[in-house]
Design a protein around this motif. Structure first.
Motif, PDB file in Angstrom:
ATOM      1  N   THR A 171     -66.178  99.861 -14.755  1.00 37.36           N
ATOM      2  CA  THR A 171     -66.398  99.665 -13.324  1.00 37.36           C
ATOM      3  C   THR A 171     -67.886  99.788 -12.997  1.00 37.36           C
ATOM      4  O   THR A 171     -68.662 100.397 -13.746  1.00 37.36           O
ATOM      5  CB  THR A 171     -65.631 100.719 -12.505  1.00 37.36           C
ATOM      6  OG1 THR A 171     -66.118 102.006 -12.839  1.00 37.36           O
ATOM      7  CG2 THR A 171     -64.140 100.650 -12.797  1.00 37.36           C
ATOM      8  N   THR A 172     -68.256  99.244 -11.862  1.00 36.35           N
ATOM      9  CA  THR A 172     -69.671  99.295 -11.455  1.00 36.35           C
ATOM     10  C   THR A 172     -70.102 100.728 -11.170  1.00 36.35           C
ATOM     11  O   THR A 172     -71.235 101.105 -11.478  1.00 36.35           O
ATOM     12  CB  THR A 172     -69.911  98.420 -10.205  1.00 36.35           C
ATOM     13  OG1 THR A 172     -68.974  98.794  -9.199  1.00 36.35           O
ATOM     14  CG2 THR A 172     -69.765  96.958 -10.535  1.00 36.35           C
ATOM     15  N   SER A 173     -69.187 101.510 -10.622  1.00 36.11           N
ATOM     16  CA  SER A 173     -69.541 102.904 -10.331  1.00 36.11           C
ATOM     17  C   SER A 173     -69.745 103.696 -11.625  1.00 36.11           C
ATOM     18  O   SER A 173     -70.630 104.549 -11.706  1.00 36.11           O
ATOM     19  CB  SER A 173     -68.469 103.562  -9.472  1.00 36.11           C
ATOM     20  OG  SER A 173     -67.230 103.586 -10.140  1.00 36.11           O
ATOM     21  N   ALA A 174     -68.954 103.387 -12.651  1.00 38.19           N
ATOM     22  CA  ALA A 174     -69.107 104.064 -13.937  1.00 38.19           C
ATOM     23  C   ALA A 174     -70.410 103.651 -14.603  1.00 38.19           C
ATOM     24  O   ALA A 174     -71.092 104.467 -15.231  1.00 38.19           O
ATOM     25  CB  ALA A 174     -67.927 103.741 -14.844  1.00 38.19           C
ATOM     26  N   LYS A 175     -70.785 102.388 -14.445  1.00 41.66           N
ATOM     27  CA  LYS A 175     -72.057 101.907 -15.006  1.00 41.66           C
ATOM     28  C   LYS A 175     -73.230 102.592 -14.313  1.00 41.66           C
ATOM     29  O   LYS A 175     -74.197 102.986 -14.959  1.00 41.66           O
ATOM     30  CB  LYS A 175     -72.168 100.390 -14.856  1.00 41.66           C
ATOM     31  CG  LYS A 175     -71.260  99.630 -15.802  1.00 41.66           C
ATOM     32  CD  LYS A 175     -71.328  98.141 -15.565  1.00 41.66           C
ATOM     33  CE  LYS A 175     -70.342  97.423 -16.475  1.00 41.66           C
ATOM     34  NZ  LYS A 175     -70.252  95.989 -16.199  1.00 41.66           N
ATOM     35  N   LYS A 176     -73.120 102.737 -13.018  1.00 47.34           N
ATOM     36  CA  LYS A 176     -74.172 103.413 -12.257  1.00 47.34           C
ATOM     37  C   LYS A 176     -74.256 104.879 -12.688  1.00 47.34           C
ATOM     38  O   LYS A 176     -75.349 105.426 -12.857  1.00 47.34           O
ATOM     39  CB  LYS A 176     -73.904 103.328 -10.759  1.00 47.34           C
ATOM     40  CG  LYS A 176     -74.967 104.016  -9.927  1.00 47.34           C
ATOM     41  CD  LYS A 176     -74.706 103.929  -8.455  1.00 47.34           C
ATOM     42  CE  LYS A 176     -75.768 104.682  -7.682  1.00 47.34           C
ATOM     43  NZ  LYS A 176     -75.527 104.640  -6.246  1.00 47.34           N
ATOM     44  N   ALA A 177     -73.110 105.519 -12.857  1.00 46.79           N
ATOM     45  CA  ALA A 177     -73.084 106.915 -13.283  1.00 46.79           C
ATOM     46  C   ALA A 177     -73.759 107.072 -14.642  1.00 46.79           C
ATOM     47  O   ALA A 177     -74.506 108.033 -14.871  1.00 46.79           O
ATOM     48  CB  ALA A 177     -71.647 107.413 -13.342  1.00 46.79           C
TER      49      ALA A 177
END
Length: 88
Positions: free
Chosen positions: A4-10
């Motif tokens: 997910t994009t949020s996981a990539k950002k994290a």
């Protein structure tokens, strides 16, 4: 691998924080090393001055969760005791 994009950002965030924390940890270890070297040479005045610089650095590292608060306190206590031994 993150999906997910949020996981990539994290993942990106973690990498940035790791770099910052690594730098802070290295700096803290260097300050402690100067105190230990001064103690080894037996120069009490230099060791006391180095400890005066090291204590705030250790406590700052503890405040920023680089090391645990008790760990920082223990290091300061042990270094102080070693410097006190030099006086004898």
């Amino acid at each position: 691998m993150a999906n997910t994009t949020s996981a990539k950002k994290a993942t990106r965030k973690i990498a940035r924080r790791t770099a910052v924390n690594k730098s802070r940890r290295t700096q803290m270890r260097g300050v402690v090393r100067t105190v230990e070297e001064a103690i080894k040479t037996g120069d009490r005045a230099a060791a006391a001055q180095a400890l005066a610089n090291a204590e705030p650095a250790l406590m700052r590292a503890a405040q920023r969760n680089i090391i645990h608060k008790n760990n920082a306190s223990r290091k300061v206590s042990r270094l102080t005791a070693q410097i006190a031994k030099l006086a004898k």
